[in-house]
Design a protein around this motif. Sequence first.
Motif, PDB file in Angstrom:
ATOM      1  N   UNK A  41       0.864  -1.176   0.000  1.00 23.69           N
ATOM      2  CA  UNK A  41       0.000   0.000   0.000  1.00 23.69           C
ATOM      3  C   UNK A  41       0.898   1.224   0.000  1.00 23.69           C
ATOM      4  N   UNK A  42       0.735   2.054  -1.025  1.00 25.58           N
ATOM      5  CA  UNK A  42       1.599   3.208  -1.201  1.00 25.58           C
ATOM      6  C   UNK A  42       0.713   4.394  -1.564  1.00 25.58           C
ATOM      7  N   UNK A  43       0.450   5.242  -0.589  1.00 24.81           N
ATOM      8  CA  UNK A  43      -0.475   6.338  -0.849  1.00 24.81           C
ATOM      9  C   UNK A  43      -1.845   5.781  -1.193  1.00 24.81           C
ATOM     10  N   UNK A  44      -2.370   6.172  -2.335  1.00 24.06           N
ATOM     11  CA  UNK A  44      -3.692   5.687  -2.732  1.00 24.06           C
ATOM     12  C   UNK A  44      -3.604   4.505  -3.698  1.00 24.06           C
ATOM     13  N   UNK A  45      -2.393   3.933  -3.835  1.00 23.31           N
ATOM     14  CA  UNK A  45      -2.229   2.773  -4.714  1.00 23.31           C
ATOM     15  C   UNK A  45      -1.947   1.508  -3.927  1.00 23.31           C
ATOM     16  N   UNK A  46      -2.536   0.447  -4.408  1.00 20.02           N
ATOM     17  CA  UNK A  46      -2.278  -0.871  -3.838  1.00 20.02           C
ATOM     18  C   UNK A  46      -1.629  -1.705  -4.933  1.00 20.02           C
ATOM     19  N   UNK A  47      -0.415  -2.205  -4.658  1.00 20.97           N
ATOM     20  CA  UNK A  47       0.345  -2.927  -5.664  1.00 20.97           C
ATOM     21  C   UNK A  47       0.490  -4.391  -5.280  1.00 20.97           C
ATOM     22  N   UNK A 117      -8.168  -1.965   8.276  1.00 23.10           N
ATOM     23  CA  UNK A 117      -8.048  -0.624   8.856  1.00 23.10           C
ATOM     24  C   UNK A 117      -7.298   0.315   7.903  1.00 23.10           C
ATOM     25  N   UNK A 118      -6.170  -0.155   7.394  1.00 22.35           N
ATOM     26  CA  UNK A 118      -5.347   0.679   6.508  1.00 22.35           C
ATOM     27  C   UNK A 118      -6.088   1.014   5.218  1.00 22.35           C
ATOM     28  N   UNK A 119      -6.787   0.036   4.672  1.00 23.37           N
ATOM     29  CA  UNK A 119      -7.488   0.265   3.406  1.00 23.37           C
ATOM     30  C   UNK A 119      -8.679   1.195   3.572  1.00 23.37           C
ATOM     31  N   UNK A 120      -9.454   1.010   4.636  1.00 22.42           N
ATOM     32  CA  UNK A 120     -10.602   1.910   4.857  1.00 22.42           C
ATOM     33  C   UNK A 120     -10.112   3.330   5.119  1.00 22.42           C
ATOM     34  N   UNK A 121      -9.023   3.453   5.869  1.00 18.27           N
ATOM     35  CA  UNK A 121      -8.441   4.770   6.134  1.00 18.27           C
ATOM     36  C   UNK A 121      -8.001   5.434   4.829  1.00 18.27           C
ATOM     37  N   UNK A 122      -7.378   4.653   3.969  1.00 21.90           N
ATOM     38  CA  UNK A 122      -6.902   5.173   2.685  1.00 21.90           C
ATOM     39  C   UNK A 122      -8.070   5.634   1.822  1.00 21.90           C
ATOM     40  N   UNK A 123      -9.086   4.804   1.742  1.00 21.11           N
ATOM     41  CA  UNK A 123     -10.259   5.154   0.935  1.00 21.11           C
ATOM     42  C   UNK A 123     -10.933   6.406   1.498  1.00 21.11           C
TER      43      UNK A 123
END
Length: 129
Positions: A41-47, A117-123
């Motif tokens: 997870x890098x900023x708003x990108x998921x690789x 948690x990290x993904x919902x926060x990012x979104x």
Amino acid sequence: SKGQNLRTADPSEKCGVLNVTKITENGKKLRKNWTSSWTVLQGSSLLFAKGQGASTSWKFGSNQSKPEFTVDLRGASVEWASKEKSSKKHVIELKTRQGMELLIQSEIDSVINDWYRALTETVNTHAWE
Ligand code: I3S
């Protein structure tokens, strides 16, 4: 001011091994293909990178490997997958604005909870621009 050049731990930078499968691409349903993938997870990108074990010393951008695919999290939705989506435990369903749906999973409770948690926060912080 002091601390201007200090970098603190960024909650939007995270990596680890997850099980992943796309289920829809460009609005088309795909056959599931669960693979273990090094996930960043890098900023708003998921690789995602295929075939990268947890012990591999490896970085995106090096010659050794390239991301298998990248997901733009801006405007995406993140939720726990229903039982109809997968018989596995701890599955997150991700839907992007580009019409990709994927499932990500870990057998380890705490691992998948941290990702959720990290993904919902990012979104929530990277609204659709
Ligand atoms: O949702 P599905 O189609 O029941 O997903 C399962 C299948 O993709 C299965 O492979 P094949 O039926 O293509 O051989 C996979 O092995 C399973 O892992 C898939 O289901 P789960 O519930 O594990 O996501």
